[in-house]
Design a protein around this motif. Structure first.
Motif, PDB file in Angstrom:
ATOM      1  N   VAL A 273       1.463   9.459   4.504  1.00 25.05           N
ATOM      2  CA  VAL A 273       0.971   8.078   4.779  1.00 25.05           C
ATOM      3  C   VAL A 273       1.829   6.965   4.208  1.00 25.05           C
ATOM      4  O   VAL A 273       1.868   5.997   4.913  1.00 25.05           O
ATOM      5  CB  VAL A 273      -0.430   8.550   4.456  1.00 25.05           C
ATOM      6  CG1 VAL A 273      -1.108   7.059   4.718  1.00 25.05           C
ATOM      7  CG2 VAL A 273      -1.523   9.396   5.192  1.00 25.05           C
ATOM      8  N   ALA A 274       2.184   7.288   3.065  1.00 22.92           N
ATOM      9  CA  ALA A 274       3.112   6.125   2.456  1.00 22.92           C
ATOM     10  C   ALA A 274       4.357   6.090   3.474  1.00 22.92           C
ATOM     11  O   ALA A 274       4.718   4.774   3.519  1.00 22.92           O
ATOM     12  CB  ALA A 274       3.446   6.634   1.015  1.00 22.92           C
ATOM     13  N   ALA A 275       4.857   7.116   3.943  1.00 18.55           N
ATOM     14  CA  ALA A 275       6.150   7.090   4.669  1.00 18.55           C
ATOM     15  C   ALA A 275       5.877   6.232   6.165  1.00 18.55           C
ATOM     16  O   ALA A 275       6.453   5.556   6.392  1.00 18.55           O
ATOM     17  CB  ALA A 275       6.683   8.271   5.064  1.00 18.55           C
ATOM     18  N   ALA A 276       4.590   6.461   6.593  1.00 18.67           N
ATOM     19  CA  ALA A 276       4.078   5.928   7.903  1.00 18.67           C
ATOM     20  C   ALA A 276       3.851   4.561   7.602  1.00 18.67           C
ATOM     21  O   ALA A 276       4.312   3.592   8.277  1.00 18.67           O
ATOM     22  CB  ALA A 276       2.973   6.490   8.450  1.00 18.67           C
ATOM     23  N   GLY A 277       3.325   4.016   6.442  1.00 18.19           N
ATOM     24  CA  GLY A 277       3.134   2.674   6.117  1.00 18.19           C
ATOM     25  C   GLY A 277       4.541   1.820   5.948  1.00 18.19           C
ATOM     26  O   GLY A 277       4.558   0.728   6.299  1.00 18.19           O
ATOM     27  N   ALA A 278       5.365   2.449   5.167  1.00 20.18           N
ATOM     28  CA  ALA A 278       6.708   1.955   5.236  1.00 20.18           C
ATOM     29  C   ALA A 278       7.491   1.648   6.743  1.00 20.18           C
ATOM     30  O   ALA A 278       7.902   0.539   6.665  1.00 20.18           O
ATOM     31  CB  ALA A 278       7.613   2.638   4.222  1.00 20.18           C
TER      32      ALA A 278
ATOM     33  N   LEU B 108       0.649  -1.117  -0.041  1.00 22.05           N
ATOM     34  CA  LEU B 108       0.057   0.104  -0.061  1.00 22.05           C
ATOM     35  C   LEU B 108       0.836   1.340   0.206  1.00 22.05           C
ATOM     36  O   LEU B 108       0.526   2.080  -0.704  1.00 22.05           O
ATOM     37  CB  LEU B 108      -1.043  -0.072   1.290  1.00 22.05           C
ATOM     38  CG  LEU B 108      -2.027   1.190   1.193  1.00 22.05           C
ATOM     39  CD1 LEU B 108      -2.813   1.247   0.036  1.00 22.05           C
ATOM     40  CD2 LEU B 108      -2.934   0.937   2.433  1.00 22.05           C
ATOM     41  N   ALA B 109       2.000   1.252   0.709  1.00 20.64           N
ATOM     42  CA  ALA B 109       2.889   2.415   0.674  1.00 20.64           C
ATOM     43  C   ALA B 109       3.422   2.539  -0.672  1.00 20.64           C
ATOM     44  O   ALA B 109       3.510   3.787  -0.970  1.00 20.64           O
ATOM     45  CB  ALA B 109       3.836   2.126   1.991  1.00 20.64           C
TER      46      ALA B 109
END
Length: 180
Positions: free
Chosen positions: A164-169, A142-143
């Motif tokens: 949010v992509a950084a948080a997902g990673a 998803l990230a």
């Protein structure tokens, strides 16, 4: 002096040349307003595309939240480890849902993956480590998808997607590092 006779009285009212100039100006204004209407529809399409992107991101976060819920239901002993990450995913879903438009049937059928249906529960591995690895994989995918979607997003939404992509990673990293 002119070689032709001039009228002794001054003309009242508009002259032919000024009427033609006024008509040409009015026609030009109508044509220009038609052009500006076309550009405003382009501007109207951009926010709707952004709203669709936000709606898609909210659906994706909802699907990931469902994945967390399914794993926590199958493995309650992981609650201490997964609850903070789940809370973040829930906040992401809420933030994306704030400015999103409901997805249209035509838009969602063309771009949504079959796994994006919120009513479908993900299969949870019986082993806790496998379940956490699967969750980390879902976070990573998803990230990555959000990272590619931000390239076409308006500036503010692109910043949100990047964050949010950084948080997902980071979630994926935390989930995989706990196994070591």
């Amino acid at each position: 002096m002119p070689s032709y006779p001039t009228p002794s009285h001054a003309r009242t009212g508009p002259r032919r040349r000024s009427l033609l100039t006024g008509a040409a100006g009015a026609t030009g204004a109508v044509l220009l307003s038609g052009c500006s209407d076309a550009s405003s529809t382009d501007e109207d399409e951009r926010p709707s595309a952004a709203a669709r992107l936000r709606a898609r991101a909210a659906l994706d976060s909802g699907e990931l939240l469902g994945h967390y819920d399914a794993i926590l239901a199958a493995h309650p002993s992981l609650a201490g480890r997964l609850d903070p990450l789940r809370a973040e995913v829930k906040r992401h879903k809420a933030v994306f849902a704030e400015g999103s438009a409901p997805p249209s049937p035509s838009a969602s059928t063309g771009s949504a993956s079959p796994s994006a249906s919120p009513s479908r529960k993900p299969a949870v591995p019986k082993d806790e480590k496998d379940a956490v690895r699967e969750l980390a994989k879902a976070e990573r995918e998803l990230a990555k998808r959000r990272g590619s979607e931000l390239l076409d997003a308006p500036a503010e939404l692109a910043r949100l997607l990047a964050s949010v992509a950084a948080a997902g990673a980071a979630h994926a990293y935390l989930l995989t590092e706990g196994d070591k």
